[in-house]
Design an enzyme around this catalytic site. Structure first.
Site, PDB file in Angstrom:
ATOM      1  N   HIS A  77       0.804  -1.218   0.000  1.00 34.79           N
ATOM      2  CA  HIS A  77       0.000   0.000   0.000  1.00 34.79           C
ATOM      3  C   HIS A  77       0.838   1.270   0.000  1.00 34.79           C
ATOM      4  O   HIS A  77       0.322   2.372   0.183  1.00 34.79           O
ATOM      5  CB  HIS A  77      -0.988  -0.016   1.169  1.00 34.79           C
ATOM      6  N   ASP A  83      -6.607   5.102   9.553  1.00 31.84           N
ATOM      7  CA  ASP A  83      -7.962   5.301   9.026  1.00 31.84           C
ATOM      8  C   ASP A  83      -8.457   4.066   8.291  1.00 31.84           C
ATOM      9  O   ASP A  83      -9.653   3.811   8.222  1.00 31.84           O
ATOM     10  CB  ASP A  83      -7.982   6.465   8.017  1.00 31.84           C
ATOM     11  N   GLU A 119     -10.277  14.316  13.962  1.00 30.18           N
ATOM     12  CA  GLU A 119      -9.628  14.559  12.668  1.00 30.18           C
ATOM     13  C   GLU A 119     -10.269  15.791  12.032  1.00 30.18           C
ATOM     14  O   GLU A 119     -10.996  16.532  12.706  1.00 30.18           O
ATOM     15  CB  GLU A 119      -9.726  13.340  11.743  1.00 30.18           C
TER      16      GLU A 119
HETATM   17  C1  LIG Z   1      -6.235   3.706   1.553  1.00 28.59           C
HETATM   18  C2  LIG Z   1      -5.065   3.920   2.478  1.00 28.59           C
HETATM   19  C3  LIG Z   1      -5.251   4.568   3.675  1.00 28.59           C
HETATM   20  C4  LIG Z   1      -4.192   4.764   4.548  1.00 28.59           C
HETATM   21  N1  LIG Z   1      -4.419   5.383   5.740  1.00 28.59           N
HETATM   22  C5  LIG Z   1      -3.411   5.542   6.609  1.00 28.59           C
HETATM   23  C6  LIG Z   1      -3.627   6.150   7.873  1.00 28.59           C
HETATM   24  O1  LIG Z   1      -4.740   6.529   8.209  1.00 28.59           O
HETATM   25  N2  LIG Z   1      -2.584   6.265   8.720  1.00 28.59           N
HETATM   26  C7  LIG Z   1      -1.338   5.821   8.401  1.00 28.59           C
HETATM   27  O2  LIG Z   1      -0.444   5.928   9.217  1.00 28.59           O
HETATM   28  N3  LIG Z   1      -1.091   5.271   7.199  1.00 28.59           N
HETATM   29  C8  LIG Z   1      -2.094   5.128   6.303  1.00 28.59           C
HETATM   30  N4  LIG Z   1      -1.845   4.561   5.082  1.00 28.59           N
HETATM   31  C9  LIG Z   1      -0.446   4.306   4.691  1.00 28.59           C
HETATM   32  C10 LIG Z   1       0.077   2.979   5.191  1.00 28.59           C
HETATM   33  O3  LIG Z   1       0.423   3.091   6.548  1.00 28.59           O
HETATM   34  C11 LIG Z   1       1.306   2.607   4.373  1.00 28.59           C
HETATM   35  O4  LIG Z   1       0.908   2.276   3.073  1.00 28.59           O
HETATM   36  C12 LIG Z   1       2.119   1.506   4.993  1.00 28.59           C
HETATM   37  O5  LIG Z   1       3.207   1.309   4.142  1.00 28.59           O
HETATM   38  C13 LIG Z   1       1.375   0.182   5.260  1.00 28.59           C
HETATM   39  O6  LIG Z   1       1.073  -0.523   4.092  1.00 28.59           O
HETATM   40  P1  LIG Z   1       1.487  -2.042   3.883  1.00 28.59           P
HETATM   41  O7  LIG Z   1       1.212  -2.803   5.107  1.00 28.59           O
HETATM   42  O8  LIG Z   1       0.860  -2.481   2.618  1.00 28.59           O
HETATM   43  O9  LIG Z   1       3.072  -1.949   3.732  1.00 28.59           O
HETATM   44  P2  LIG Z   1       3.982  -1.945   2.409  1.00 28.59           P
HETATM   45  O10 LIG Z   1       3.586  -0.790   1.574  1.00 28.59           O
HETATM   46  O11 LIG Z   1       3.976  -3.272   1.774  1.00 28.59           O
HETATM   47  O12 LIG Z   1       5.399  -1.688   3.052  1.00 28.59           O
HETATM   48  C14 LIG Z   1       5.747  -0.419   3.601  1.00 28.59           C
HETATM   49  C15 LIG Z   1       7.232  -0.388   3.974  1.00 28.59           C
HETATM   50  O13 LIG Z   1       7.459  -1.199   5.112  1.00 28.59           O
HETATM   51  C16 LIG Z   1       8.301  -2.284   4.792  1.00 28.59           C
HETATM   52  N5  LIG Z   1       7.708  -3.454   5.421  1.00 28.59           N
HETATM   53  C17 LIG Z   1       6.566  -4.106   5.095  1.00 28.59           C
HETATM   54  N6  LIG Z   1       6.335  -5.116   5.949  1.00 28.59           N
HETATM   55  C18 LIG Z   1       7.346  -5.107   6.839  1.00 28.59           C
HETATM   56  C19 LIG Z   1       7.671  -5.897   7.969  1.00 28.59           C
HETATM   57  N7  LIG Z   1       6.921  -6.909   8.357  1.00 28.59           N
HETATM   58  N8  LIG Z   1       8.803  -5.587   8.652  1.00 28.59           N
HETATM   59  C20 LIG Z   1       9.585  -4.554   8.279  1.00 28.59           C
HETATM   60  N9  LIG Z   1       9.331  -3.790   7.220  1.00 28.59           N
HETATM   61  C21 LIG Z   1       8.218  -4.052   6.506  1.00 28.59           C
HETATM   62  C22 LIG Z   1       8.341  -2.360   3.286  1.00 28.59           C
HETATM   63  O14 LIG Z   1       9.559  -2.884   2.802  1.00 28.59           O
HETATM   64  C23 LIG Z   1       8.167  -0.916   2.900  1.00 28.59           C
HETATM   65  O15 LIG Z   1       9.379  -0.230   2.978  1.00 28.59           O
HETATM   66  C24 LIG Z   1      -2.895   4.343   4.186  1.00 28.59           C
HETATM   67  C25 LIG Z   1      -2.695   3.691   2.969  1.00 28.59           C
HETATM   68  C26 LIG Z   1      -3.762   3.473   2.115  1.00 28.59           C
HETATM   69  C27 LIG Z   1      -3.518   2.788   0.814  1.00 28.59           C
END
Ligand SMILES: Cc1cc2nc3c(=O)[nH]c(=O)nc-3n(C[C@H](O)[C@H](O)[C@H](O)COP(=O)(O)OP(=O)(O)OC[C@H]3O[C@@H](n4cnc5c(N)ncnc54)[C@H](O)[C@@H]3O)c2cc1C
Ligand SMILES: *[C@@H]1O[C@H](CO)[C@@H](O)[C@H](O)[C@H]1NC(C)=O
Ligand SMILES: *[C@@H]1O[C@H](CO)[C@@H](O)[C@H](O)[C@H]1NC(C)=O
Ligand SMILES: *[C@@H]1O[C@H](CO)[C@@H](O)[C@H](O)[C@H]1NC(C)=O
Ligand SMILES: *[C@@H]1O[C@H](CO)[C@@H](O)[C@H](O)[C@H]1NC(C)=O
Length: 528
Positions: A107, A172, A288
């Site tokens: 994400h 969120d 918010e």
């Molecule tokens: C619709 C939407 C709403 C969102 N709302 C919010 C919000 O309200 N508040 C907020 O804080 N964020 C929000 N986000 C952002 C979100 O926190 C980030 O996208 C975050 O990266 C989590 O997504 P993911 O779990 O898919 O991680 P990824 O995007 O897959 O990874 C994010 C990063 O972390 C690393 N990573 C992934 N897993 C691990 C692990 N297990 N250990 C160590 N490193 C790891 C990856 O290599 C990368 O660098 C939102 C995103 C979206 C798409």
């Protein structure tokens, strides 16, 4: 790898032959050397490494759909040892270092979870969605949950609710992984009160960049613990986190109030977040806010009853820009009879446009999972899998009025291209632990401002130009913003971002990932 059955081993051999053919195809086009490819194939995890075009292409993009980086292979681990094997090999076995990126749901909106010519670890293939959450209680910690790094917050919520408890700090949107949000911060309307998600972790298991599997907490391996929280994936892969829980409420009073005056809006927001810890009855659980413009009315109009839409639209057209404070107060059977009175007390001196206070009474789960409804609607319309040139900033309170004039009025309104949600809400610095890697402005109160743009495939650059204009305005006017989910690429930019934390960040990198293998897509230590 256990070979239990002759048929299984024959399949295995065929799979290996097919895979080596594919791998050699990939190798010809990529930088992988022949020897590296033979090394990869000889690993016991060879059967979990995928190089087929679908796997490669799925792992070369993310939610942002802006950056593309093609990995050499995708690891679909079935157990943690598979990840340890891969990291240990990359650290001390491969002829050249091989970068590794853990991927939660992908994400991220820039290149953060991608790994050019490296291996993307598909964390979600570790599976065991719900079984991954165990709820416990101890004298010193109260209720807590041990959850897997790849778990979605929605699953953590559903599992903990069975025990009448739930995490206290949220994002969120709940279809994000624990490891992914803890690598950033995890912020939402509860942050002012409980701190970000990284402030609500007691302990973690981490696979470091040297292939070591370590448990860390503020007592045990504290350098690793604090580095990993908000550490942008640079020090290790989070495989388990022990999360603080509180008693779960049943329902939420969900209120939106409209303002035409920015200073009244921020005064009230700041007043609402300063009440925490004083009088329990007057405390809100969530605060918010967001911008109301004609151009982005699709993002906010549906909260209000249809009979009010004409009124609201004419108000927005008259003022061009309105502000909305969104708050929630949670309650259950015990507090049902007093919640309305308490809420009234909390909101009575606020200076919103009087006729525009709207209230809903919803289940707690539905409140927390509110963004899912929007997601499903966007998916239905084919508007979810589109580019997302987002910009998220932390803006110091002392300059938020300048930000309103210089950015919201003089850039956003003038450009008139912002159709997405723009969120703005304050939080308290003292809820963030300065030992963690996460970076925030150096003021007691700062605002999270998020420009959550969606765009067409051809025009995301237009939004990024606006983003750059916003950043330039801040730089030119000495507004010391910090990017959340940062997008930098040069060492100078990262030094500036981390400020006094840069030295510790570098030292931790040298200690826990000295070969700079992990999360190369953040472009902190890996510059192409
Ligand atoms: C619709 C939407 C709403 C969102 N709302 C919010 C919000 O309200 N508040 C907020 O804080 N964020 C929000 N986000 C952002 C979100 O926190 C980030 O996208 C975050 O990266 C989590 O997504 P993911 O779990 O898919 O991680 P990824 O995007 O897959 O990874 C994010 C990063 O972390 C690393 N990573 C992934 N897993 C691990 C692990 N297990 N250990 C160590 N490193 C790891 C990856 O290599 C990368 O660098 C939102 C995103 C979206 C798409
Ligand atoms: C790296 O591998 C070599 C050879 O296999 C071994 O001697 C050495 O101890 C290993 N080093 C580490 C830090 O694991
Ligand atoms: C990761 O694995 C899950 C479950 O096996 C799968 O649904 C998903 O498509 C995979 N994602 C990528 C990017 O390969
Ligand atoms: C903003 O853009 C919309 C859609 O293109 C247009 O209808 C509207 O007139 C524009 N508003 C201003 C103030 O330019
Ligand atoms: C994000 O980073 C990339 C790479 O440095 C850069 O080209 C792009 O302009 C950045 N976007 C913004 C909005 O800063």
């Amino acid at each position: 790898m256990a070979q239990k059955h002759p048929m299984a081993s024959r399949c295995m051999i065929i799979a290996l032959v097919v895979m080596s053919t594919l791998l050699s195809m990939v190798c010809q086009s990529r930088l992988l050397t022949d020897s590296l490819y033979h090394e990869l194939l000889s690993l016991p995890i060879a059967g979990h490494l995928h190089v087929d075009p679908e796997s490669i292409s799925a792992a070369s993009i993310n939610y942002g759909l802006i950056v593309q980086e093609i990995p050499a292979a995708v690891l679909r681990p079935s157990r943690l040892e598979d990840i340890v094997t891969l990291v240990a090999f990359a650290y001390n076995g491969s002829s050249i270092p091989l970068t590794i990126s853990a991927r939660g749901c992908g994400h991220s909106v820039r290149g953060q979870d991608l790994a050019r010519d490296g291996v993307v670890v598909n964390m979600t293939s570790l599976g065991n969605e719900r079984q991954g959450t165990t709820v416990s209680w101890s004298q010193s910690l109260g209720h807590y949950a041990d959850v897997n790094g790849q778990q979605l917050w929605i699953d953590v919520l559903e599992e903990t609710l069975k025990h009448g408890v739930a995490p206290v700090s949220w994002t969120d949107y709940l279809y994000l992984t624990v490891g992914g949000t803890l690598s950033n911060a995890g912020i939402s309307g509860e942050t002012f009160r409980h701190g970000p998600q990284i402030s609500n972790v007691h302990e973690m298991d981490v696979i470091t960049g040297t292939g070591h599997f370590l448990t860390c907490s503020s007592q045990k391996n504290p350098e690793l613990f604090y580095s990993v929280l908000g550490g942008l994936g640079q020090f290790g892969i989070i495989t388990r986190a022990r999360i603080a829980l509180g008693r779960a409420p049943e329902r939420a009073k969900w209120v939106r109030m409209i303002y035409s005056d920015f200073s009244a809006f921020t005064t009230d927001q700041e007043q609402l977040i300063s009440r925490h810890g004083r009088d329990r009855d007057e405390e809100l659980d969530y605060v918010e806010g967001f911008l109301l413009m004609r151009r982005n009315s699709d993002t906010w109009i549906s909260f209000f009853p249809p009979s009010d839409h004409p009124w609201l639209m004419s108000l927005v057209i008259e003022h061009e820009l309105l502000y909305c404070i969104e708050v929630a107060k949670y309650f259950d059977g015990r507090t049902q009879s007093t919640v309305d009175k308490d809420l009234e007390m909390t909101l009575k001196d606020l200076s919103h446009v009087p006729e525009f206070l709207h209230q809903k009474d919803v289940a707690y789960v539905d409140f927390l999972n509110r963004v899912r409804v929007g997601e499903l609607e966007l998916r239905r319309q084919g508007l979810w899998n589109v580019p997302h040139p987002w910009l998220n900033l932390f803006v110091p309170k002392s300059r938020i009025a300048d930000f309103n004039t210089g950015v919201f009025k003089n850039i956003v309104l003038k450009k008139n291209i912002t159709t997405g949600l723009v969120i703005i809400y304050p939080m308290n610095n003292d809820k963030w632990d300065a030992r963690m890697s996460a970076v925030v402005p150096d003021e007691d109160v700062f605002y999270a401002v998020g420009f959550l743009h969606s765009s067409g495939f051809e025009d995301w650059q237009e939004f990024d130009l606006q983003n750059k204009e916003v950043l330039l305005f801040c730089e030119d006017n000495g507004i010391k913003v910090k990017q959340y989910l940062p997008n930098y690429s040069t060492e100078r930019e990262w030094m500036q971002h981390f400020g006094p934390k840069w030295r510790t960040f570098q030292e931790s990198k040298a200690q826990f990932d000295p070969k700079m293998l992990l999360s190369p897509g953040q472009r902190i230590f890996n510059h192409n």
